[in-house]
Scaffold this motif. Structure first.
Motif, PDB file in Angstrom:
ATOM      1  N   MET A   1      52.960  66.671  23.445  1.00  0.00           N
ATOM      2  CA  MET A   1      51.801  66.143  22.720  1.00  0.00           C
ATOM      3  C   MET A   1      52.034  64.685  22.324  1.00  0.00           C
ATOM      4  O   MET A   1      52.991  64.385  21.613  1.00  0.00           O
ATOM      5  N   ARG A   2      51.132  63.818  22.830  1.00  0.00           N
ATOM      6  CA  ARG A   2      51.243  62.400  22.471  1.00  0.00           C
ATOM      7  C   ARG A   2      49.860  61.843  22.205  1.00  0.00           C
ATOM      8  O   ARG A   2      48.881  62.260  22.824  1.00  0.00           O
ATOM      9  N   ARG A   3      49.801  60.893  21.277  1.00  0.00           N
ATOM     10  CA  ARG A   3      48.543  60.196  21.021  1.00  0.00           C
ATOM     11  C   ARG A   3      48.106  59.555  22.342  1.00  0.00           C
ATOM     12  O   ARG A   3      48.889  58.838  22.975  1.00  0.00           O
ATOM     13  N   THR A   4      46.881  59.827  22.771  1.00  0.00           N
ATOM     14  CA  THR A   4      46.503  59.425  24.122  1.00  0.00           C
ATOM     15  C   THR A   4      45.176  58.686  24.149  1.00  0.00           C
ATOM     16  O   THR A   4      44.209  59.095  23.486  1.00  0.00           O
ATOM     17  N   ASN A   5      45.148  57.630  24.902  1.00  0.00           N
ATOM     18  CA  ASN A   5      43.907  56.910  25.130  1.00  0.00           C
ATOM     19  C   ASN A   5      43.117  57.689  26.192  1.00  0.00           C
ATOM     20  O   ASN A   5      43.356  57.564  27.382  1.00  0.00           O
ATOM     21  N   LEU A   6      42.189  58.527  25.713  1.00  0.00           N
ATOM     22  CA  LEU A   6      41.477  59.423  26.626  1.00  0.00           C
ATOM     23  C   LEU A   6      40.611  58.662  27.612  1.00  0.00           C
ATOM     24  O   LEU A   6      40.377  59.093  28.729  1.00  0.00           O
ATOM     25  N   ASN A   7      40.121  57.509  27.152  1.00  0.00           N
ATOM     26  CA  ASN A   7      39.250  56.723  28.023  1.00  0.00           C
ATOM     27  C   ASN A   7      39.983  56.308  29.292  1.00  0.00           C
ATOM     28  O   ASN A   7      39.496  56.500  30.403  1.00  0.00           O
TER      29      ASN A   7
ATOM     30  N   LEU B   1      35.725  56.930  24.860  1.00  0.00           N
ATOM     31  CA  LEU B   1      36.224  58.195  24.323  1.00  0.00           C
ATOM     32  C   LEU B   1      37.291  57.923  23.263  1.00  0.00           C
ATOM     33  O   LEU B   1      38.067  56.975  23.398  1.00  0.00           O
ATOM     34  N   PRO B   2      37.340  58.740  22.231  1.00  0.00           N
ATOM     35  CA  PRO B   2      38.330  58.498  21.172  1.00  0.00           C
ATOM     36  C   PRO B   2      39.740  58.885  21.636  1.00  0.00           C
ATOM     37  O   PRO B   2      39.899  59.652  22.581  1.00  0.00           O
ATOM     38  N   ASP B   3      40.744  58.356  20.934  1.00  0.00           N
ATOM     39  CA  ASP B   3      42.121  58.768  21.214  1.00  0.00           C
ATOM     40  C   ASP B   3      42.338  60.146  20.606  1.00  0.00           C
ATOM     41  O   ASP B   3      41.782  60.460  19.559  1.00  0.00           O
ATOM     42  N   VAL B   4      43.112  60.960  21.281  1.00  0.00           N
ATOM     43  CA  VAL B   4      43.471  62.271  20.699  1.00  0.00           C
ATOM     44  C   VAL B   4      44.939  62.555  20.992  1.00  0.00           C
ATOM     45  O   VAL B   4      45.546  61.904  21.837  1.00  0.00           O
ATOM     46  N   LYS B   5      45.460  63.541  20.299  1.00  0.00           N
ATOM     47  CA  LYS B   5      46.834  63.956  20.562  1.00  0.00           C
ATOM     48  C   LYS B   5      46.762  65.092  21.581  1.00  0.00           C
ATOM     49  O   LYS B   5      46.116  66.106  21.324  1.00  0.00           O
ATOM     50  N   CYS B   6      47.376  64.886  22.739  1.00  0.00           N
ATOM     51  CA  CYS B   6      47.320  65.931  23.757  1.00  0.00           C
ATOM     52  C   CYS B   6      48.454  65.763  24.765  1.00  0.00           C
ATOM     53  O   CYS B   6      49.170  64.768  24.743  1.00  0.00           O
ATOM     54  N   ASP B   7      48.582  66.764  25.623  1.00  0.00           N
ATOM     55  CA  ASP B   7      49.518  66.664  26.739  1.00  0.00           C
ATOM     56  C   ASP B   7      48.772  65.964  27.869  1.00  0.00           C
ATOM     57  O   ASP B   7      47.784  66.486  28.392  1.00  0.00           O
TER      58      ASP B   7
ATOM     59  N   GLU C   1      42.887  76.058  25.333  1.00  0.00           N
ATOM     60  CA  GLU C   1      43.282  77.007  24.283  1.00  0.00           C
ATOM     61  C   GLU C   1      44.696  76.737  23.788  1.00  0.00           C
ATOM     62  O   GLU C   1      44.984  76.880  22.607  1.00  0.00           O
ATOM     63  N   ARG C   2      45.564  76.317  24.688  1.00  0.00           N
ATOM     64  CA  ARG C   2      46.929  75.982  24.252  1.00  0.00           C
ATOM     65  C   ARG C   2      46.936  74.757  23.342  1.00  0.00           C
ATOM     66  O   ARG C   2      47.836  74.561  22.553  1.00  0.00           O
ATOM     67  N   HIS C   3      45.895  73.928  23.468  1.00  0.00           N
ATOM     68  CA  HIS C   3      45.763  72.763  22.593  1.00  0.00           C
ATOM     69  C   HIS C   3      45.071  73.125  21.279  1.00  0.00           C
ATOM     70  O   HIS C   3      44.810  72.259  20.445  1.00  0.00           O
ATOM     71  N   GLY C   4      44.693  74.384  21.141  1.00  0.00           N
ATOM     72  CA  GLY C   4      44.025  74.828  19.913  1.00  0.00           C
ATOM     73  C   GLY C   4      42.514  74.640  19.968  1.00  0.00           C
ATOM     74  O   GLY C   4      41.842  74.687  18.934  1.00  0.00           O
ATOM     75  N   GLY C   5      41.968  74.445  21.154  1.00  0.00           N
ATOM     76  CA  GLY C   5      40.524  74.254  21.278  1.00  0.00           C
ATOM     77  C   GLY C   5      39.845  75.414  21.973  1.00  0.00           C
ATOM     78  O   GLY C   5      40.484  76.422  22.281  1.00  0.00           O
ATOM     79  N   LYS C   6      38.536  75.291  22.172  1.00  0.00           N
ATOM     80  CA  LYS C   6      37.841  76.301  22.976  1.00  0.00           C
ATOM     81  C   LYS C   6      36.932  75.615  23.997  1.00  0.00           C
ATOM     82  O   LYS C   6      36.630  74.430  23.866  1.00  0.00           O
ATOM     83  N   ILE C   7      36.509  76.375  24.977  1.00  0.00           N
ATOM     84  CA  ILE C   7      35.721  75.800  26.065  1.00  0.00           C
ATOM     85  C   ILE C   7      34.556  76.729  26.361  1.00  0.00           C
ATOM     86  O   ILE C   7      34.686  77.949  26.248  1.00  0.00           O
TER      87      ILE C   7
END
Ligand code: ADP
Length: 259
Positions: free
Chosen positions: A106-112, A140-146, A235-241
């Motif tokens: 997990m790293r702060r990521t520039n999603l754009n 797109l905002p930055d988020v913490k993700c793989d 889901e492993r990131h704690g989200g849903k789809i």
């Protein structure tokens, strides 16, 4: 006295059930791990001979083109296509089983930037993208993700948005909802297309492994694992789809990530 006895009998029963459940859980987890390892080994071992068949069929077409008639070439080409499809299937199986084991980085990521590079790669690898308008409608905002796994989610959703689309002018829009409208401590991203859409009754099915709704031949190859993988990663990131769609008009795939 009677009430007390009853109470302790109930407590004992509940404790016994809880103990049984815990044992079942351990058992289930062990089977899951075994299944995962099996899928991994089986798919890994299958890959090699299949690659051999693929390569030899390609050599035959290239090296013996002069001595083969049209029918022979066409049959060999079918063989190449079939082995390719099988390789795709095995790859997704491999990927799917591996996903359960790999730790997320997990790293702060520039999603754009991440989505822009996913689009670049897709433009090279997908056959028909000249009539596709792909737009990230606002930064797109930055988020913490793989990063690797999140690229996979966007890649699966965007390539589907292009593939399952028979309009002359295909459009794919990637964006996110304002947090005020969702009122959640998560960010909701979406990938919207103007493609063929999904019938209401199939909306939940699309996330099931190897479920394909549309004829493979008509809309390009696929294994039916892409959305299952995307779901697992989200889901492993704690989200849903989830998906909303109007048949014949287009679909929007949404997923959330903690902000
Ligand atoms: P694949 O694309 O390899 O078949 P997916 O798991 O990515 O596998 O998708 C499963 C099925 O869901 C697809 O075969 C297709 O029928 C349907 N589907 C996925 N994305 C879309 C989309 N954007 N529009 C319409 N149908 C879709």
């Amino acid at each position: 006295d009677g009430a007390l006895e009853l109470k302790s009998a109930i407590v004992a029963m509940v404790l016994k059930k809880a103990d049984e459940l815990a044992k079942i859980n351990v058992e289930l987890e062990r089977s899951n791990r075994e299944l995962d390892a099996f899928a991994y080994i089986a798919s890994h071992d299958l890959k090699e001979p299949l690659r051999g068949i693929h390569n030899y069929s390609t050599f035959l077409i290239e090296d013996y083109a002069d001595s083969l008639n049209e029918d022979g070439v066409s049959k060999l080409q079918t063989l190449v296509r079939l082995t390719q499809r099988m390789e795709d299937l095995i790859n997704s199986l491999l990927h799917f089983s591996r996903l359960g084991r790999v730790e997320l980085v997990m790293r702060r990521t520039n999603l754009n930037e991440l989505v822009e590079s996913v689009i670049e790669i897709l433009k090279i690898s997908l056959k028909e993208t000249s009539n596709v308008d792909i737009c990230i409608c606002r930064r797109l905002p930055d988020v913490k993700c793989d990063r690797i796994q999140m690229s996979e989610v966007f890649s699966n959703l965007i390539s589907n948005a292009i593939k399952y689309n028979d309009k002359a002018n295909k459009s794919v829009e990637i964006g996110f909802l304002d947090q005020e409208t969702t009122n959640q401590p998560t960010i909701t991203f979406y990938v919207r297309d103007n493609g063929i859409g999904i019938r209401q009754k199939h909306l939940d099915n699309v996330f099931r492994i190897f479920k394909r709704l549309h004829a493979a031949s008509q809309y390009g190859g696929g294994t039916g694992a892409g959305l299952t993988i995307a779901k697992k990663i989200v889901e492993r990131h704690g989200g849903k789809i989830w998906v909303e769609s109007t048949y014949g008009e287009g679909s929007t795939f949404y997923f959330t990530l903690p902000s």
